[in-house]
Design a protein around this motif. Structure first.
Motif, mmCIF file in Angstrom:
data_model
loop_
_atom_site.group_PDB
_atom_site.id
_atom_site.type_symbol
_atom_site.label_atom_id
_atom_site.label_comp_id
_atom_site.label_asym_id
_atom_site.label_seq_id
_atom_site.Cartn_x
_atom_site.Cartn_y
_atom_site.Cartn_z
ATOM 1 N N SER A 155 -43.031 66.549 78.138
ATOM 2 C CA SER A 155 -42.145 65.517 77.599
ATOM 3 C C SER A 155 -42.927 64.346 77.030
ATOM 4 N N CYS A 156 -43.967 63.936 77.736
ATOM 5 C CA CYS A 156 -44.755 62.784 77.282
ATOM 6 C C CYS A 156 -45.553 63.112 76.027
ATOM 7 N N ARG B 209 -44.512 65.120 73.760
ATOM 8 C CA ARG B 209 -43.538 65.229 72.673
ATOM 9 C C ARG B 209 -42.984 63.873 72.231
ATOM 10 N N MET B 210 -43.090 62.877 73.081
ATOM 11 C CA MET B 210 -42.572 61.552 72.730
ATOM 12 C C MET B 210 -43.399 60.943 71.600
ATOM 13 N N HIS C 284 -45.897 58.824 69.847
ATOM 14 C CA HIS C 284 -47.023 58.026 70.334
ATOM 15 C C HIS C 284 -48.116 58.040 69.274
ATOM 16 N N ALA D 254 -46.294 56.420 78.759
ATOM 17 C CA ALA D 254 -45.009 57.117 78.798
ATOM 18 C C ALA D 254 -44.804 57.772 80.160
#
Length: 327
Positions: free
Chosen positions: A63-64, A66-67, A69, A79
């Motif tokens: 998830s991090c 994919r965020m 950044h 994140a």
């Protein structure tokens, strides 16, 4: 003139069938699934070392990544900490937390390299068989480095080393951010830096001193020095040793094709990152993808084929890669 290579099936143009000339394997996602099998466990080692009372699992890590950044470790770590909470050692103000992230990153990189050096990161099943099949068929193979790890960590070199001593000269390694104008071809080998003019060829002794001088700046001097020596004895190391990994440059693939004297359209790049697939396609290569543990099948719009791994039973094999250039 481009240099041809043997075909995996032995066909050399009969019936219009084209021969596969080169297979590029991305180190970070194809030789091994480094995100799940090295980066994530190394991160958890670093988190524990710096006082975190929780571990990052695959879902959180994915998830991090994919965020949105900026590609830096700090942005991904922030994140993660927003989701799980900052360790007490991180402090409260932004400056202290930035320093904490820097220390965490250094610890994570140290753990990452230690795992690779100890041979604790397994190669993907079927990779060695794919390389061996290509060598037997006269198809060249090269390794794309620096797409998901810092160039100075030398992940690609360490993975190739664990294949066995004979593979260092067999598998040239080129960096994802390679620019052709930064290097010069010398008797078929590529080295950095080049201080000679276009018509001058440095003596081997001077060249060795130059390359080993660069290697001495790396904390893994013996490995880097061995890699440099391979440059003079048949291997190719192309690494501009920049910082955090940006998108892969299509110029890297074009330069590789020029130096190996192959036609891009007769080459397959087997990759596990979107930017590598896009760069390969833009350079005229056929891009095929192997899913990493943090990737989904729909993430490779530029890939001609997507595999779950290497080998029979639906994975990437030499015959399947050759078929891609003949579609």
């Amino acid at each position: 003139a481009r240099r041809g290579a043997g075909s995996a099936s032995g066909a050399h143009g009969g019936g219009g069938r084209r021969a596969l000339q080169l297979v590029v394997l991305e180190a970070d996602n194809v030789l091994a699934d480094l995100h799940l099998n090295a980066h994530l466990p190394a991160l958890n080692q670093a988190l524990k070392q710096h006082g975190a009372v929780w571990e990052a699992d695959k879902t959180l890590y994915q998830s991090c990544l994919r965020m949105p950044h900026d590609g830096s470790f700090e942005s991904v770590a922030r994140a993660m900490f927003l989701a799980k909470g900052w360790p007490a050692a991180a402090g409260e103000d932004s400056e202290a937390r930035a320093e904490f992230c820097a220390k965490l990153h250094a610890s994570k990189r140290k753990a990452f390299v230690a795992m690779l050096e100890a041979g604790e990161v397994q190669l993907r099943t079927g990779v060695q068989e794919l390389v061996d099949a290509a060598a037997a068929a006269g198809v060249q193979v090269a390794v794309l480095a620096g797409t998901g790890s810092h160039p100075e960590d030398m992940a690609a070199q360490l993975l190739v080393r664990h294949l066995g001593p004979s593979y260092a000269a067999l598998l040239p390694i080129f960096d994802a951010r390679f620019k052709r104008e930064q290097f010069q071809s010398i008797a078929g080998e590529v080295v950095e830096p080049c201080v000679a003019g276009d018509d001058d060829e440095p003596e081997s002794a001077d060249l060795m001193e130059d390359v080993l001088g660069l290697a001495a700046r790396d904390q893994r001097r013996s490995l880097a020095a061995d890699a440099a020596r391979n440059c003079l004895t048949g291997g190719i190391i192309i690494d501009n040793s920049l910082g955090a990994a940006p998108s892969v440059r299509q110029s890297a693939f074009r330069a590789l094709a020029d130096m190996l004297e192959v036609e891009p359209s007769a080459c397959v790049a087997l990759v596990g990152s979107v930017s590598a697939a896009q760069a390969a396609t833009a350079a005229g290569f056929v891009a095929a993808a192997v899913r990493a543990g943090v990737a989904a099948r729909g993430e490779f719009p530029g890939a001609t084929a997507i595999y779950d791994g290497c080998g029979p039973g639906g994975g990437a094999t030499l015959s399947r890669l050759e078929a891609l250039i003949n579609q």
